[in-house]
Design a protein around this motif. Structure first.
Motif, PDB file in Angstrom:
ATOM      1  N   GLN A 166       0.829  -1.212   0.000  1.00 23.76           N
ATOM      2  CA  GLN A 166       0.000   0.000   0.000  1.00 23.76           C
ATOM      3  C   GLN A 166       0.861   1.258   0.000  1.00 23.76           C
ATOM      4  O   GLN A 166       0.454   2.295  -0.494  1.00 23.76           O
ATOM      5  CB  GLN A 166      -0.928   0.013   1.212  1.00 23.76           C
ATOM      6  N   ARG A 167       2.052   1.170   0.548  1.00 30.50           N
ATOM      7  CA  ARG A 167       2.916   2.339   0.688  1.00 30.50           C
ATOM      8  C   ARG A 167       3.935   2.492  -0.443  1.00 30.50           C
ATOM      9  O   ARG A 167       4.452   3.574  -0.663  1.00 30.50           O
ATOM     10  CB  ARG A 167       3.684   2.254   2.008  1.00 30.50           C
ATOM     11  N   ASP A 168       4.224   1.380  -1.140  1.00 28.73           N
ATOM     12  CA  ASP A 168       5.326   1.380  -2.097  1.00 28.73           C
ATOM     13  C   ASP A 168       4.874   0.763  -3.420  1.00 28.73           C
ATOM     14  O   ASP A 168       4.487  -0.407  -3.451  1.00 28.73           O
ATOM     15  CB  ASP A 168       6.494   0.593  -1.503  1.00 28.73           C
ATOM     16  N   LEU A 169       4.937   1.532  -4.491  1.00 25.96           N
ATOM     17  CA  LEU A 169       4.479   1.070  -5.795  1.00 25.96           C
ATOM     18  C   LEU A 169       5.299  -0.116  -6.311  1.00 25.96           C
ATOM     19  O   LEU A 169       4.751  -1.032  -6.926  1.00 25.96           O
ATOM     20  CB  LEU A 169       4.511   2.222  -6.810  1.00 25.96           C
ATOM     21  N   VAL A 170       6.599  -0.125  -6.071  1.00 28.18           N
ATOM     22  CA  VAL A 170       7.440  -1.239  -6.531  1.00 28.18           C
ATOM     23  C   VAL A 170       6.968  -2.540  -5.887  1.00 28.18           C
ATOM     24  O   VAL A 170       6.779  -3.558  -6.559  1.00 28.18           O
ATOM     25  CB  VAL A 170       8.926  -0.970  -6.224  1.00 28.18           C
TER      26      VAL A 170
END
Length: 161
Positions: A18-22
């Motif tokens: 949820q916090r990091d697109l990668v």
């Protein structure tokens, strides 16, 4: 050192995604490949973009981003005892998990359930429609599905407020 119980790692992974697109992209790639096989780069990208949004691989150097993600995804499957491979056969091109069926058993059950729910009389009516009438029917269903999703999102927003 003991490894963490799976539910704990699942919560941590979901939070990270949820916090990091990668992390979200790589998680989505793993989930898609766990269920479906023989997906090309274009097919995988389209499915991930359907989940995370258009352009989630970036506007520039998206091919490099995809291949970096796939190296990590391949390592993750290897760690779990699976081999992610690529078929170049014309009949079945794309990424697949060696030794696994084309569709995960759960996906097959969902498809079988959907097929069992098909109304044969309605299917016969649809077959008699002209192509433009079928297209219009499909567009109407798609529009309705978008409205339902928008309504659910709006309701979810109300519940969190």
């Amino acid at each position: 050192m003991d490894t963490l119980p799976i539910p704990i790692t699942q919560v941590l992974l979901s939070d990270a995604a949820q916090r990091d697109l990668v992390t979200a992209r790589r998680k989505a790639l793993c989930e898609i490949l766990w269920c479906e096989r023989y997906l090309t780069r274009e097919g995988l990208i389209a499915r991930v973009e359907a989940v995370l949004g258009k352009g989630c691989f970036g506007r520039f150097a998206w091919q490099d981003t995809f291949y970096r993600d796939m190296r990590v995804v391949r390592a993750a499957f290897r760690q779990a005892g699976y081999e992610l491979a690529y078929s170049r056969r014309r009949a079945r091109p794309g990424y697949y998990l060696r030794g696994q069926p084309p569709l995960a058993p759960g996906v097959r059950r969902v498809i079988a359930g959907a097929v069992a729910e098909v109304d044969r009389q309605q299917a016969a009516v649809t077959r008699r429609l002209r192509p433009e009438e079928r297209a219009q029917q499909g567009l109407s269903l798609t529009h309705l599905a978008h409205q339902v999703v928008a309504y659910r999102r709006a309701r979810r927003g109300e519940n969190h407020a």
